[in-house]
Scaffold this motif. Sequence first.
Motif, short mmCIF file in Angstrom:
data_model
loop_
_atom_site.label_atom_id
_atom_site.label_comp_id
_atom_site.label_asym_id
_atom_site.label_seq_id
_atom_site.Cartn_x
_atom_site.Cartn_y
_atom_site.Cartn_z
N VAL A 156 0.86 -1.19 0.00
CA VAL A 156 0.00 0.00 0.00
C VAL A 156 0.89 1.24 0.00
CG1 VAL A 156 -1.81 1.28 1.20
CG2 VAL A 156 -1.79 -1.22 1.28
N SER A 157 0.57 2.19 -0.86
CA SER A 157 1.28 3.48 -0.87
C SER A 157 0.24 4.60 -0.77
CB SER A 157 2.12 3.65 -2.14
OG SER A 157 1.31 3.52 -3.30
N LEU A 158 0.70 5.72 -0.23
CA LEU A 158 -0.22 6.84 0.04
C LEU A 158 0.26 8.09 -0.67
CD1 LEU A 158 -2.57 8.13 1.72
CD2 LEU A 158 -0.86 8.57 3.51
N SER A 159 -0.65 8.75 -1.37
CA SER A 159 -0.33 10.01 -2.03
C SER A 159 0.05 11.06 -0.99
CB SER A 159 -1.54 10.50 -2.83
OG SER A 159 -1.43 11.87 -3.13
N VAL A 160 1.13 11.82 -1.28
CA VAL A 160 1.56 12.88 -0.37
C VAL A 160 0.46 13.93 -0.22
CG1 VAL A 160 3.21 14.76 -0.08
CG2 VAL A 160 4.00 12.53 -0.89
N MET A 161 -0.22 14.24 -1.32
CA MET A 161 -1.30 15.22 -1.27
C MET A 161 -2.47 14.71 -0.44
SD MET A 161 -0.51 18.02 -2.74
CE MET A 161 -2.08 18.79 -3.13
N ALA A 162 -2.76 13.41 -0.53
CA ALA A 162 -3.83 12.84 0.28
C ALA A 162 -3.46 12.90 1.76
CB ALA A 162 -4.09 11.40 -0.14
N LEU A 163 -2.19 12.63 2.08
CA LEU A 163 -1.74 12.72 3.46
C LEU A 163 -1.91 14.14 3.98
CD1 LEU A 163 -0.34 11.64 5.99
CD2 LEU A 163 1.86 12.09 4.89
N ARG A 164 -1.54 15.13 3.16
CA ARG A 164 -1.67 16.51 3.59
C ARG A 164 -3.13 16.87 3.84
NH1 ARG A 164 0.97 20.88 -0.13
NH2 ARG A 164 2.82 19.91 0.77
N ALA A 165 -4.02 16.39 2.97
CA ALA A 165 -5.44 16.66 3.15
C ALA A 165 -5.94 16.06 4.46
CB ALA A 165 -6.23 16.10 1.97
N LEU A 166 -5.50 14.85 4.78
CA LEU A 166 -5.92 14.21 6.02
C LEU A 166 -5.39 14.97 7.24
CD1 LEU A 166 -5.38 10.48 5.00
CD2 LEU A 166 -7.58 11.53 5.58
N ASN A 170 -4.68 18.18 7.39
CA ASN A 170 -5.33 19.49 7.50
C ASN A 170 -6.83 19.40 7.70
OD1 ASN A 170 -2.88 20.82 7.10
ND2 ASN A 170 -3.10 20.80 4.88
N GLY A 171 -7.38 18.20 7.69
CA GLY A 171 -8.82 18.03 7.79
C GLY A 171 -9.38 18.37 9.15
N GLU A 172 -10.69 18.59 9.19
CA GLU A 172 -11.41 18.82 10.44
C GLU A 172 -12.35 17.65 10.67
OE1 GLU A 172 -13.32 22.58 10.42
OE2 GLU A 172 -11.49 23.71 9.96
N TYR A 173 -12.35 17.13 11.90
CA TYR A 173 -13.08 15.91 12.21
C TYR A 173 -13.97 16.14 13.42
CZ TYR A 173 -9.34 14.33 9.19
OH TYR A 173 -8.47 14.20 8.14
N LYS A 174 -15.25 15.93 13.21
CA LYS A 174 -16.25 16.23 14.24
C LYS A 174 -15.98 15.47 15.52
CE LYS A 174 -21.23 16.66 14.88
NZ LYS A 174 -22.57 16.47 14.27
N TYR A 229 -13.01 7.90 8.01
CA TYR A 229 -12.65 8.42 6.70
C TYR A 229 -11.58 7.54 6.03
CZ TYR A 229 -15.17 12.86 7.37
OH TYR A 229 -16.12 13.81 7.53
N ILE A 230 -10.62 7.09 6.83
CA ILE A 230 -9.55 6.25 6.27
C ILE A 230 -10.11 4.92 5.76
CG2 ILE A 230 -7.49 4.92 6.92
CD1 ILE A 230 -6.69 7.32 8.66
N LYS A 231 -11.06 4.35 6.47
CA LYS A 231 -11.70 3.12 6.00
C LYS A 231 -12.42 3.37 4.67
CE LYS A 231 -12.47 1.07 10.58
NZ LYS A 231 -11.70 -0.17 10.36
N ILE A 232 -13.09 4.52 4.57
CA ILE A 232 -13.78 4.87 3.32
C ILE A 232 -12.78 5.01 2.19
CG2 ILE A 232 -15.09 6.70 2.17
CD1 ILE A 232 -16.44 7.25 4.89
N MET A 233 -11.60 5.60 2.45
CA MET A 233 -10.58 5.77 1.41
C MET A 233 -10.05 4.43 0.94
SD MET A 233 -8.49 9.02 3.01
CE MET A 233 -7.27 9.05 1.69
N PHE A 234 -9.80 3.50 1.86
CA PHE A 234 -9.33 2.17 1.47
C PHE A 234 -10.37 1.45 0.62
CE2 PHE A 234 -5.81 2.68 4.29
CZ PHE A 234 -4.89 1.71 3.92
N ASP A 270 -9.73 9.38 -3.59
CA ASP A 270 -10.34 8.49 -2.60
C ASP A 270 -10.79 9.23 -1.35
OD1 ASP A 270 -9.83 6.16 -4.20
OD2 ASP A 270 -7.72 6.27 -3.57
N LEU A 271 -10.45 10.51 -1.27
CA LEU A 271 -10.84 11.27 -0.08
C LEU A 271 -12.35 11.42 -0.01
CD1 LEU A 271 -8.24 14.19 -0.27
CD2 LEU A 271 -8.33 12.43 1.49
N PRO A 272 -12.92 11.38 1.18
CA PRO A 272 -14.36 11.67 1.34
C PRO A 272 -14.66 13.09 0.87
CG PRO A 272 -13.47 10.68 3.33
CD PRO A 272 -12.30 11.00 2.46
N GLU A 273 -15.89 13.30 0.48
CA GLU A 273 -16.30 14.59 -0.07
C GLU A 273 -16.03 15.73 0.90
OE1 GLU A 273 -20.33 16.75 -1.86
OE2 GLU A 273 -20.33 14.62 -1.32
#
Length: 902
Positions: free
Chosen positions: A298-308, A310-314, A323-328, A346-349
């Motif tokens: 498994v490899s992860l996009s650097v941009m996807a990591l940055r989005a995760l 910087n994200g806000e999580y309720k 969210y990570i389960k949804i991405m996988f 693969d990021l959630p909306e």
Amino acid sequence: MNRSTKDLIDDYLYSITATQDFSNNQPFTAAAISAQLHVSRSLASKYLNELAKEGKVIKVSSRPVYFFHRKKMEEKYTSKFQEEDFYDLEEVKQFVKDHYQQSKGFENIVGYDLSLAKTIKRFSEAFEYPPCGLPILLYGQRGTGKSLLTDTIIKNAIQKGKVSSHAKVMRFEVSDTNSDEIQCELKQTLQKEYRLDQAEEMILVFRHAQYLSESLQEYIGSLLKEMRDYQQVRLRNRILRIILLAEKEMTSWMSESLMKYIVLSLYCSSFQEKSVEEKEELVMRFIQSEAQKIDGKVSLSVMALRALINGEYKQNARTLQSYIKIMFASAIKRGNKEQLQIQIVDLPEELLKTLPVTAQENGGYLNLDTYHRNSKIEYILNYFDQIIHVFDTKDDIEKVMENAKKNIDLLNDHLSYKQKILGSEVKNIEVLVSNLLELLSRHRYVNLPGNFSTVISRILYLEELYASSVEKWNEKNQKTMDAIYALLQDEVTYAAMTVDEIRHLLQTNLERKVSTFLWIYMVIYINYYNAELPKRKALGIILCHGYSTATSIADATNTMLQSYVFDALDMPLDVTQEEIREELIRHLGRMNKGMDVIVMVDMGSLEILGKDVASSLQCNIGVINNVSTALALNVGSLILQEENIEKILEKASASSQAKFTAFKKQRKDTILFVSESGLHMAQRMRDFFENSLPTTLALNLEVCDFGEMIAQGKNHEVFNNKNILFITGTANPHVNEEVFISLEGIISGSNTQIITQILKDYMDPDQIDTFLNNIRKSFTLQNVVGHLTILNPKILLDDVTSAIDRLQDLLGYQFNGRSLTGIYIHVCCLMERLVTKTQIEQYDNLDLFEKNNKSFIKCVNESFRDILKRYNVQLPVSEIAYLADFMVYGERKKEVQTNEKK
């Protein structure tokens, strides 16, 4: 920099502590250390005890006494040791066992060695406190790891033997409806489990404790009170530990009956509040955990990591994990499971909406098998270490500063070429830092290399980005940096003072603390590029009373000299002589390194300071009084010319004699226009007069309030500020010693000679002739009335003439021609006031006038009946009174007041 015997002992102890493992403790005695360094045992013991008092050495007060280097021990066992001496080696071993093992049990918690280190330490200490712990509240948003931390604390305490392995743990999920059930269950359990003849331990954990009912809180409080009473009588058969987990801090929900027993309240930070490095580790830990379920790489996009990151999580980690389960799931559906790539798509909306748009190239993928946390900051901190440890050497200060600058250059190269920080990430900081440094360079006139603001901005950014690691490094090296700070303050004073000002500007404008390391970095840097600036024979200081008097003079002088020659001391007006003396000695004591000092003061009384300051600082001091910018500029120039202090004082004294020039107040020549009908009428008169002038005159044509002039006379401000040539208008304000030219006099032509005589200095003969012709043409009665009123001048004059003729018949008295013209103008203006409802309503002693002039009032009303009817207005008695005054003045007073002006 020469090293003392004490420093050598400190260095040696640091080196041998690295090998310490409690198997052979003989090298850590004063005798062994003295033998190795070839110094007397008493001297070695003396310096070792001094180092212990300074907190650099851990002392074990056994026989023999042992000494361990504190910094190395804390590095070795990743724990902060107590400040007090240890009783014996067994106590040291137990301390290491307790604290070293503690850190070893928390690796599964992200941030255990960073932001959570202090929380874990305090939580563990309170929970393990004998005999039955201290009641604890752990609060924070949902998904912040409160339950995980609690379970780990309990497990670790059991492994260390602080809590019985047979202790029963009861976990209660509290809601807003089940407090009664929990209370009932708890009572039954306690009655069943606890027996007086057998020691039992229970741990009660209440999740969502903010929902505890008042009754249940009171019951828990009674249990805590019972435990406190049992501790007092040392009965150990009822051991009860209580932990409350809540989403809110206690004051918003906890009752007084429970709050008084809660000893410790700890906060778990949200995902948003964590440092970037901890966010990254938490994200990667969840991703790696999910990747273990995949049979493939498994490899992860650097941009996807940055989005995760910087994200806000309720719900913080819970939402992130979802969210990570949804991405996988998205990546598996989209691609090859054996070579799975987690991409931006693969990021959630919810995360895609907040993803920043950038033009930078940030592509690439992370291999989850080889990923390691924060290797970037470890490289940076290694450079930090190299910079501060240069000061451990025995070289002189100049050599140390030179070597430190070389290590700074290595750090700068790394930050500029190897550490990839996007320009957009530090742009805002860099713009502000650059502006502040530009401001300082104009004020201090220091030399700064082009990349200085860039590097400073990147260090500030990295200190915030990796706040937890940097803070940990700062704590570890604080004593070393404090020693360097003191050294640089003393050895490179000018650079230190400059950086103090930079620090103040940064902290004020960035609203964040400047670290000691960054201060050291900037001092080394600025000293390298400005080493020659402070090397002068004399230094100057300006001392004045007032908010910023000295600062203003010093800034202006330094600006004109293009060099930082003068420092400034602004003193409050109510400060005592002794306070000024102490502040001046303190200030100069820091700046002065054997140089002469010239103190420029604003008051002669401050001259007596020179003797006291010279005695205290052992230097030559000259005091110059009556400081001004010009005098400071002269003295500053002499300082820059390397003149000796005696020459400077002599030349300054010779050139400081005051000169003066007196200028009398210039009053502008002015013609004043007034009218009892108000300023608007006076303004119309002014405009009419100005239109008759053939050219613009070098004097003022101004209007003035008639009522104010009547009331104030010569005390009116206009007579103080203006040279009044004459006053003209529809009514005479009767100001003593001032010429009045009535409007009717201008119309009749009787006053033209006086006007031309006054204005001859402002117009040539041809212009005067033109002016007189314009007067004759323009200042007819109908033209004047037409210009001054809004009513039809022909009809108005006919009606007014009829009314005045009728009034003369009724009074049996005929007015002369010039007075009659003035009365016509006055009544025309009166009618306009009545029509526009701006009539004069105030008159002194109106009742008396009405009582004594009934016949006159009746005659006026009778003669004005037709004109009042035409314009449908009423004539108030106050206006009749003013008309009477005007008629009396018109007949009995001269039209032109020609008294000589004083």
